[in-house]
Design a protein around this motif. Structure first.
Motif, PDB file in Angstrom:
ATOM      1  N   ARG A 127       0.858  -1.190   0.000  1.00  7.10           N
ATOM      2  CA  ARG A 127       0.000   0.000   0.000  1.00  7.10           C
ATOM      3  C   ARG A 127       0.890   1.234   0.000  1.00  7.10           C
ATOM      4  NH1 ARG A 127      -5.323  -0.149   2.325  1.00  7.10           N
ATOM      5  NH2 ARG A 127      -6.275   1.935   2.443  1.00  7.10           N
ATOM      6  N   GLY A 128       0.516   2.235  -0.798  1.00  7.45           N
ATOM      7  CA  GLY A 128       1.341   3.430  -0.887  1.00  7.45           C
ATOM      8  C   GLY A 128       0.900   4.570   0.014  1.00  7.45           C
ATOM      9  N   ASN A 129      -0.390   4.661   0.358  1.00  8.17           N
ATOM     10  CA  ASN A 129      -0.884   5.760   1.193  1.00  8.17           C
ATOM     11  C   ASN A 129      -2.246   5.387   1.782  1.00  8.17           C
ATOM     12  OD1 ASN A 129      -2.320   5.883  -1.188  1.00  8.17           O
ATOM     13  ND2 ASN A 129      -1.859   8.026  -1.648  1.00  8.17           N
ATOM     14  N   TYR A 130      -2.893   6.354   2.394  1.00  9.38           N
ATOM     15  CA  TYR A 130      -4.176   6.151   3.084  1.00  9.38           C
ATOM     16  C   TYR A 130      -4.073   5.033   4.132  1.00  9.38           C
ATOM     17  CZ  TYR A 130      -6.505   9.180  -0.307  1.00  9.38           C
ATOM     18  OH  TYR A 130      -6.894  10.270  -1.075  1.00  9.38           O
ATOM     19  N   PHE A 131      -3.020   5.110   4.922  1.00 15.94           N
ATOM     20  CA  PHE A 131      -2.840   4.118   5.986  1.00 15.94           C
ATOM     21  C   PHE A 131      -3.786   4.369   7.168  1.00 15.94           C
ATOM     22  CE2 PHE A 131       1.245   4.201   3.773  1.00 15.94           C
ATOM     23  CZ  PHE A 131       1.466   2.856   3.557  1.00 15.94           C
ATOM     24  N   ASP A 132      -4.423   5.558   7.189  1.00 16.43           N
ATOM     25  CA  ASP A 132      -5.287   5.904   8.318  1.00 16.43           C
ATOM     26  C   ASP A 132      -6.697   5.336   8.188  1.00 16.43           C
ATOM     27  OD1 ASP A 132      -5.746   7.454   6.101  1.00 16.43           O
ATOM     28  OD2 ASP A 132      -6.272   9.270   7.241  1.00 16.43           O
ATOM     29  N   VAL A 133      -7.005   4.669   7.084  1.00 16.81           N
ATOM     30  CA  VAL A 133      -8.326   4.084   6.916  1.00 16.81           C
ATOM     31  C   VAL A 133      -8.493   2.937   7.912  1.00 16.81           C
ATOM     32  CG1 VAL A 133      -9.866   2.848   5.343  1.00 16.81           C
ATOM     33  CG2 VAL A 133      -8.455   4.738   4.500  1.00 16.81           C
ATOM     34  N   PRO A 134      -9.575   2.920   8.697  1.00 15.95           N
ATOM     35  CA  PRO A 134      -9.767   1.850   9.699  1.00 15.95           C
ATOM     36  C   PRO A 134      -9.775   0.455   9.050  1.00 15.95           C
ATOM     37  CG  PRO A 134     -11.289   3.643  10.080  1.00 15.95           C
ATOM     38  CD  PRO A 134     -10.624   3.936   8.770  1.00 15.95           C
ATOM     39  N   GLU A 135      -9.129  -0.487   9.716  1.00 17.46           N
ATOM     40  CA  GLU A 135      -9.063  -1.894   9.302  1.00 17.46           C
ATOM     41  C   GLU A 135      -8.423  -2.082   7.924  1.00 17.46           C
ATOM     42  OE1 GLU A 135     -12.919  -3.625   9.572  1.00 17.46           O
ATOM     43  OE2 GLU A 135     -13.114  -3.250  11.727  1.00 17.46           O
ATOM     44  N   SER A 136      -7.654  -1.086   7.513  1.00 19.39           N
ATOM     45  CA  SER A 136      -7.002  -1.213   6.201  1.00 19.39           C
ATOM     46  C   SER A 136      -5.799  -2.148   6.301  1.00 19.39           C
ATOM     47  CB  SER A 136      -6.541   0.155   5.703  1.00 19.39           C
ATOM     48  OG  SER A 136      -5.553   0.703   6.562  1.00 19.39           O
ATOM     49  N   ARG A 137      -5.450  -2.714   5.171  1.00 20.98           N
ATOM     50  CA  ARG A 137      -4.277  -3.582   5.068  1.00 20.98           C
ATOM     51  C   ARG A 137      -3.149  -2.820   4.370  1.00 20.98           C
ATOM     52  NH1 ARG A 137      -5.687  -8.142   1.516  1.00 20.98           N
ATOM     53  NH2 ARG A 137      -7.219  -6.719   0.604  1.00 20.98           N
ATOM     54  N   SER A 138      -1.920  -3.097   4.767  1.00 23.02           N
ATOM     55  CA  SER A 138      -0.769  -2.442   4.139  1.00 23.02           C
ATOM     56  C   SER A 138       0.003  -3.393   3.233  1.00 23.02           C
ATOM     57  CB  SER A 138       0.177  -1.886   5.208  1.00 23.02           C
ATOM     58  OG  SER A 138       0.643  -2.935   6.058  1.00 23.02           O
ATOM     59  N   PHE A 139      -0.375  -4.673   3.241  1.00 23.33           N
ATOM     60  CA  PHE A 139       0.396  -5.658   2.499  1.00 23.33           C
ATOM     61  C   PHE A 139      -0.523  -6.812   2.096  1.00 23.33           C
ATOM     62  CE2 PHE A 139       2.889  -9.643   2.611  1.00 23.33           C
ATOM     63  CZ  PHE A 139       3.812  -9.369   1.601  1.00 23.33           C
ATOM     64  N   ALA A 140      -0.262  -7.370   0.934  1.00 24.68           N
ATOM     65  CA  ALA A 140      -1.046  -8.515   0.473  1.00 24.68           C
ATOM     66  C   ALA A 140      -0.190  -9.367  -0.449  1.00 24.68           C
ATOM     67  CB  ALA A 140      -2.306  -8.057  -0.260  1.00 24.68           C
ATOM     68  N   VAL A 141      -0.542 -10.631  -0.505  1.00 24.67           N
ATOM     69  CA  VAL A 141       0.129 -11.571  -1.400  1.00 24.67           C
ATOM     70  C   VAL A 141      -0.928 -12.248  -2.255  1.00 24.67           C
ATOM     71  CG1 VAL A 141       1.524 -13.670  -1.569  1.00 24.67           C
ATOM     72  CG2 VAL A 141       2.038 -11.976   0.188  1.00 24.67           C
ATOM     73  N   THR A 142      -0.683 -12.300  -3.562  1.00 26.45           N
ATOM     74  CA  THR A 142      -1.596 -13.014  -4.461  1.00 26.45           C
ATOM     75  C   THR A 142      -0.811 -13.988  -5.315  1.00 26.45           C
ATOM     76  OG1 THR A 142      -1.431 -11.342  -6.224  1.00 26.45           O
ATOM     77  CG2 THR A 142      -3.200 -11.077  -4.588  1.00 26.45           C
ATOM     78  N   ALA A 143      -1.522 -14.996  -5.767  1.00 29.21           N
ATOM     79  CA  ALA A 143      -0.919 -16.003  -6.635  1.00 29.21           C
ATOM     80  C   ALA A 143      -1.780 -16.148  -7.891  1.00 29.21           C
ATOM     81  CB  ALA A 143      -0.820 -17.351  -5.915  1.00 29.21           C
ATOM     82  N   SER A 144      -1.162 -16.602  -8.947  1.00 28.69           N
ATOM     83  CA  SER A 144      -1.900 -16.908 -10.175  1.00 28.69           C
ATOM     84  C   SER A 144      -1.288 -18.146 -10.801  1.00 28.69           C
ATOM     85  CB  SER A 144      -1.874 -15.737 -11.153  1.00 28.69           C
ATOM     86  OG  SER A 144      -0.551 -15.407 -11.528  1.00 28.69           O
ATOM     87  N   PHE A 145      -2.131 -18.905 -11.469  1.00 35.00           N
ATOM     88  CA  PHE A 145      -1.710 -20.138 -12.101  1.00 35.00           C
ATOM     89  C   PHE A 145      -2.000 -20.050 -13.595  1.00 35.00           C
ATOM     90  CE2 PHE A 145      -2.831 -21.044  -7.743  1.00 35.00           C
ATOM     91  CZ  PHE A 145      -1.809 -21.865  -7.299  1.00 35.00           C
TER      92      PHE A 145
END
Length: 831
Positions: free
Chosen positions: A809-827
């Motif tokens: 995540r680049g900004n808007y860290f103040d949003v409640p219950e927001s995530r700053s990181f995620a991992v996705t996969a594709s096949f």
């Protein structure tokens, strides 16, 4: 080639020896017994030849009788090897160093010098005299093209012959043959021939190809299979800096940047059809890069290439392809313009790149003739494309093929037709073919209808619990003028049935005038789309599943949708669609609400949105290629063309008890990009605005992604409904370097991994009037003070089918219950 079509062909093809006139094979070594790569091996007094591979091995065959083999390499004495028999497959050739010329020889096994190298001097002459493809030198052009496509099983030995899968089909091994490039025993399993007239206008940038005849082994009516086979092969021009093969951009040995990627050695010179030509051997400077090895002959006055062959190294970062070979021949017209006369392409698909692994050979031969130039056609000539299935093209008689084949079939190829036509009547073969069909389409075929898609049988989410879905469609053939399809689903937790049904009818095949309609009652995650696809009565987003979700996926909606549409294609690849739809939207979960206020005092609310819409959608897909002439067509070159999409929607209040008046416009642009040798990228831009006051269910939700899998044009670090807008601009960029960087790192290069990067951003706002309507309890926030953005890095081609990306995540860290990181996969099955 689409992933489904590639998988279909791979399953179909993967589930004694007839002689040519002269065959030779063996290995070339030096005095110390070390293998010599890139040695020139030709039939003496001819231009038919090859170069030895990295292990010194070679194979060469000819339809002509030859009695001598000429083996030459800079720094070594040329050897003339007598051929005692028509077949000599175990030759061991030792070359002696040419001591008298050692002082003149530059490095030939390793990096050659870029200075004082006669081969590079010749290469510079090619650049100076570089011309576009010969037909591009004229205002208009036309020519006849003959094309032969073949698929052959590789590695035919006793273990294959005795395999139970071939029970009842043993007769096919009587038709085994020898591959003319590798010398391996093969078994043809598919052959397709076609003759076309090609017309082009370079002033108007128009091109048209008319199919005159098509013939193949047992699959005359399966145009999907034929299109899939053709899509294996890409168009390429060796004079371009990059040659696209299997979705990869290889550096051409004739590229102006070639000296940074290849070593060049001047090997030989001789007459070819009364033209004095030089022979240049080339091979890669580094391993694992998208480069070739081989040689080419170039004329000493026009500096036009007369003949060239290109072979990809086995360590090249390309999946499922063990061998790749290209051969082209050119005719020089008036000592100035060159015209391609013959093109040969061969690839060996295999699960591994081990020497003895079994696989499938895909071969294409194209012959060009009857060139004519500067014959201008009428203005509407290029608009008159085939618009309906012409059965005559696929049942041409022997006389037609006798008159139109630009290259005669040999006896073995004629026999293959007999064998393959017999094979299609064997039950065991048809079982294999049925499995391949299911893998491609997801449907189990019955007489007049199909069951499926089988991939949607089971699912789970917090609202429905475990869910099962069964469906089907009418299917009499791929040119059906009408189709009906539908499904029935049941959730074991909410104890409710859901369904969808759709019908469409092709009224006019020339203009592709289609009327369609459908109805759907189901549960859907609407927070994963900017509403460009919410009129789909059969589709269901992966975001609706709770099997692969991060956190609670309970913000689901009930959708009751009815649609009627009329579409037409006034110009090729330009589609206009008019539609009327009626939707009822409500929350499907007690933890989620779509409520809105119905009075100014905000004392009364409604939970169900009822809305009637009229929409006009314009879609333009230049360069798209399709197969089939029915109400549904298959795209055969997915991810190869740009898409322009414009939607104007009018919401009508009080029509069928509809609740709101509004206007909505949306624009979407998607562009695949090839960045030379730096891989492949994809960029997209989307913008939209809603005029009028509407509640949450009709606003544009910035598409979040709470799943562990990649979803196209979504934001993986956003939760569903984290941002809601009525005006927005969104941009996405993803790039795959195709291993360009990893190939330069020792040890890591052996894994054939690929570097992935991405960035995405969205700016939007929401009016105070729309906020005032909201009674859902969900705060309506928009990324208005600055564009919200994310960036990602990842590694692709893990085990050849898995990609993993990390998103930040680049900004808007103040949003409640927001995530700053995620991992996705594709096949996926990618080359």
């Amino acid at each position: 080639m689409t992933k489904a079509n590639f998988l279909s062909l791979f399953l179909l093809m993967c589930c004694t020896m007839l002689m040519a006139q002269t065959k030779v094979g063996g290995v070339v070594k030096d005095q110390n017994g070390e293998a010599l790569p890139f040695v020139n091996v030709i039939f003496n007094n001819s231009s038919e030849g090859t170069t030895s591979g990295e292990n010194g091995k070679f194979y060469l065959q000819s339809e002509n009788n030859h009695t001598e083999l000429k083996v030459s390499f800079i720094g070594y004495k040329t050897e003339i090897i007598p051929l005692q028999q028509k077949t000599n497959l175990s030759l061991e050739i030792e070359l002696q160093e040419e001591t008298s010329s050692l002082g003149e020889v530059k490095i030939v096994r390793g990096k050659t010098s870029k200075k004082n190298n006669p081969a590079i001097d010749i290469l510079k002459k090619i650049w100076e005299n570089k011309r576009d493809n010969g037909v591009s030198a004229f205002k208009q052009y036309q020519y006849k093209k003959y094309e032969k496509l073949e698929f052959d099983l590789d590695g035919i030995d006793s273990s294959v012959v005795k395999n139970p899968i071939f029970n009842g089909m043993e007769f096919i091994f009587d038709y085994s043959d020898t591959n003319r490039i590798s010398g391996k025993t093969i078994l043809p399993v598919f052959i397709n021939e076609s003759v076309s007239m090609v017309y082009g206008d370079n002033i108007e940038n128009e091109k048209r190809e008319d199919l005159l005849g098509n013939k193949n082994s047992g699959f005359e009516q399966n145009q999907n299979l034929i299109a899939a086979v053709k899509d294996v092969y890409d168009e390429y021009n060796v004079y371009n800096n990059y040659i696209k093969v299997f979705d990869k951009s290889f550096v051409s040995p004739l590229s102006t940047t070639g000296i940074n990627n290849y070593n060049y050695v001047l090997s030989d010179s001789t007459y070819i059809e009364d033209k004095w030509c030089y022979n240049i051997i080339y091979y890669p400077r580094r391993e694992n890069e998208l480069t070739f090895k081989g040689d080419f002959w170039v004329n000493d006055t026009t500096w036009a290439v007369k003949k060239i062959n290109l072979e990809a190294s086995r360590d090249t970062n390309i999946n499922w392809v063990k061998e790749l070979y290209i051969e082209q021949e050119f005719e020089v017209l008036n000592d100035s313009v060159f015209l391609i006369s013959k093109d040969y392409f061969q690839a060996n698909f295999s699960l591994t790149k081990k020497e003895n692994s079994k696989g499938v050979y895909a071969k294409r031969t194209r012959v060009f003739d009857e060139y004519q130039f500067n014959i201008k056609k009428a203005e509407d000539f290029y608009d008159k494309r085939a618009y309906k299935f012409n059965e005559e093209v696929y049942i041409r008689d022997k006389q037609f093929w006798k008159e139109n084949r630009l290259e005669e079939l040999n006896r073995e190829e004629e026999d293959v037709y007999v064998m393959l036509d017999s094979l299609t009547r064997v039950p065991a073969f048809n079982r294999i073919y049925d499995i391949a069909t299911i893998a491609e389409s997801g449907y189990v075929e019955f007489d007049g209808w199909d069951f499926g898609p089988v991939y949607s049988l089971f699912d789970y989410n917090q609202v429905e619990g475990f869910r099962t879905r069964v469906g089907g469609r009418t299917y009499f053939g791929q040119h059906d003028p009408w189709r009906i399809e539908g499904y029935l689903a049941y959730g074991f937790k909410d104890d409710k049935f859901k369904y969808g049904i759709s019908g469409k009818w092709l009224l006019d095949s020339r203009s592709r005038l289609i009327i369609s309609g459908g109805k759907r009652r189901d549960i859907e995650q609407l927070g994963a789309s900017l509403t460009t696809n919410t009129t789909d009565v059969l589709g269901r987003s992966l975001a609706s599943s709770g099997l692969v979700s991060v956190g609670d996926n309970d913000k689901l909606s009930n959708i009751d949708l009815s649609t009627v549409n009329l579409e037409i294609e006034p110009w090729y690849n330009f589609n206009v669609r008019f539609g009327v739809s009626y939707r009822e939207l409500s929350s499907a979960s007690p933890a989620f609400s779509l409520d809105y206020y119905t009075n100014e005092a905000q004392t009364e609310t409604a939970s169900t949105i009822k809305q009637t819409e009229i929409s006009t959608i314009l879609t333009y897909t230049p360069g798209r290629q399709t197969s089939g002439f029915g109400v549904e067509r298959n795209v055969v070159n997915e991810e190869e063309f740009p898409t322009f999409f414009f939607n104007y929607t009018l919401g009508l209040k009080n029509v069928f008890n509809s609740d709101f008046n509004y206007k909505k416009v949306q624009f979407f642009y998607d562009q695949p990009l090839r960045i030379g040798g730096f891989g492949r990228a994809n960029a997209s831009l989307e913008a939209g605005k809603t005029f009028g006051e509407v509640p949450l269910g009709l606003l544009n939700v910035v598409p979040g992604n709470q799943t562990y899998f990649a979803m196209y044009n979504s934001f993986p670090v956003l939760n569903f409904y984290e941002f809601v807008t009525d005006t927005y601009v969104s941009a996405h960029f993803d790039h795959n370097f195709n291993g360009r960087l990893f190939a330069r790192i020792p040890l890591l290069r052996e894994l054939n991994l690929r570097e992935l990067i991405g960035a995405r951003a969205v700016w939007g706002e929401i009016s105070e009037e729309n906020k005032a309507l909201n009674a859902s309890g969900i705060p309506l926030r928009a990324p208005s003070r600055a564009p919200y953005y994310e960036y990602s890095i990842g590694v692709g081609n893990i085990l050849k089918f898995l990609s993993i990306e990390a998103h930040f995540r680049g900004n808007y860290f103040d949003v409640p219950e927001s995530r700053s990181f995620a991992v996705t996969a594709s096949f996926g099955f990618h080359f």
